[in-house]
Design an enzyme around this catalytic site. Sequence first.
Site, PDB file in Angstrom:
ATOM      1  N   GLY A 218       0.849  -1.075  -0.070  1.00  0.00           N
ATOM      2  CA  GLY A 218      -0.010  -0.054   0.118  1.00  0.00           C
ATOM      3  C   GLY A 218       0.713   1.207  -0.164  1.00  0.00           C
ATOM      4  O   GLY A 218       2.128   1.138  -0.078  1.00  0.00           O
ATOM      5  N   ASN A 219       0.199   2.327   0.250  1.00  0.00           N
ATOM      6  CA  ASN A 219       0.978   3.695   0.456  1.00  0.00           C
ATOM      7  C   ASN A 219       0.263   4.582   1.467  1.00  0.00           C
ATOM      8  O   ASN A 219      -0.686   4.282   1.943  1.00  0.00           O
ATOM      9  CB  ASN A 219       0.939   4.267  -1.085  1.00  0.00           C
ATOM     10  CG  ASN A 219      -0.409   4.703  -1.753  1.00  0.00           C
ATOM     11  OD1 ASN A 219      -1.197   5.328  -1.170  1.00  0.00           O
ATOM     12  ND2 ASN A 219      -0.750   3.820  -2.747  1.00  0.00           N
ATOM     13  N   ARG A 220       0.993   5.588   1.593  1.00  0.00           N
ATOM     14  CA  ARG A 220       0.387   6.618   2.628  1.00  0.00           C
ATOM     15  C   ARG A 220      -0.463   7.817   2.441  1.00  0.00           C
ATOM     16  O   ARG A 220      -0.731   8.396   3.194  1.00  0.00           O
ATOM     17  CB  ARG A 220       1.973   7.168   3.359  1.00  0.00           C
ATOM     18  CG  ARG A 220       2.873   6.279   3.647  1.00  0.00           C
ATOM     19  CD  ARG A 220       4.060   7.156   4.245  1.00  0.00           C
ATOM     20  NE  ARG A 220       3.717   8.621   5.013  1.00  0.00           N
ATOM     21  CZ  ARG A 220       4.363   9.658   5.023  1.00  0.00           C
ATOM     22  NH1 ARG A 220       5.615   9.521   4.494  1.00  0.00           N
ATOM     23  NH2 ARG A 220       4.021  10.530   5.796  1.00  0.00           N
ATOM     24  N   SER A 221      -1.151   7.473   1.221  1.00  0.00           N
ATOM     25  CA  SER A 221      -2.230   8.499   0.863  1.00  0.00           C
ATOM     26  C   SER A 221      -3.393   8.556   1.851  1.00  0.00           C
ATOM     27  O   SER A 221      -3.912   7.256   2.191  1.00  0.00           O
ATOM     28  CB  SER A 221      -2.867   8.081  -0.414  1.00  0.00           C
ATOM     29  OG  SER A 221      -3.759   8.902  -0.833  1.00  0.00           O
TER      30      SER A 221
END
Length: 416
Positions: A218-221
């Site tokens: 995943g990512n930090r958005s």
Amino acid sequence: MTQAGPVRPDPPRRIVLGVGGGIAAYKVCEVLRRLTEAGHRVQVVPTEAALRFVGSATWEALSGLPVHHGVFDDVPEVPHVRLGQTADLVLVAPATADLLARAAHGRADDLLCATLLTARCPILLVPAMHTEMWEHPATVHNVEVLRSRKTVVAQPASGRLTGADSGAGRLPEAAEIVELATLLLRRADALPRDLAGRQVVISTGGTQEPLDPVRYLGNRSSGRQGYALARVAAQRGAQVTLIAAHTADLLDPAGVEVIRVSSAGEMREAVLKAAPQAEVVVMAAAVADFRPADPRPSKIKKVGSDPDPVSLVVNPDILVELVRGRPQGQVVVGFAAETGDSHGDVLTHGRVKLARKSCDLLVVNAVGRGGAFEVDHNTGWLLSDDGVETELPEGPKSLLASYVWDAVSARLGPGS
Ligand code: CTP
């Protein structure tokens, strides 16, 4: 490079908080608390009917200021003139059907309506009433009259009303009202009705690509910028579909249809399905570029096995697909979160990305050092395919959203 329009200085500011006579008045105590905690000086002006729902003692305790409602109260101070003249914002919530009618007719029969006539600052009316009253031709007409005078009449939320019924006419949540008020304090002309009737699709949040049933890439958005874009577009009159991957715990914006997805594949399917009907598509989502080639059907166990390297495959680029297949006249906006590196700074990477993706507009944010992800504020540049580059002022994500919609609106031209 051009500079975005002037912005007003930061808080504290003088706010008149008008309270109408509806049950939603109790929710406005929270609006008042949030505004005073942000450092603003808030003068509460309830109508007589509002005091039947929440009394003066509550408003005085929360604001720290005496409260009056009649034009004959505190006469030597001439409050109806002074309040309007000195306010930076007049916010009215709940704005009942009766209050909208009196404001549209320019009545001055209580302190709040008289203040609306003397105010020269932005005025934000946040309606709350039963659906039948909101949709009645008399109310629709009053709202049109007020909007034609540049008064901002917010879009109410849909949902549970007083009693068992539900529909359009619910007061938006306190956080959303405060966000709109804060936006108008920063930029008085942030909420015109220039997107009235426009179909808009916005993607937001970070996609998750499963490794097994419990793990993902995943990512930090946080999705906050996409939510702010949706909220501002809806308040400017657009019909908004927000396609949200994983986000922080965010309030659904009033009047916006929210579709939830998880992976890049689901995001692609939902966006490509909604896009053909849209006049504007904004890809604010942080879409994973790669996904595990072979997601496991059961949990990968630690004991008794050496870790396998994860092999990845490339996800399709939704933005590029959108641009290639778009209907004539559709405006497509991309986002680029960049850090800069040895090949160039943030803006250089942004210019290359605009050329590579061929969208109409690209919003470039600098990430790292507290910027862009997981925070309420944002800044950046708006790059246009005609070579115009606009530096966006630092501020709430709704402020950045308002500049993006200005640029989109200029491209759409006059509405049908
Ligand atoms: N985007 C997309 N589909 C993808 C990847 C990105 O639609 N598979 C969109 C994003 O929503 C954003 C824009 O493309 O509007 C730029 O995303 P970004 O991740 O910055 O660009 P990439 O092409 O992935 O380039 P890189 O990660 O190498 O910077």
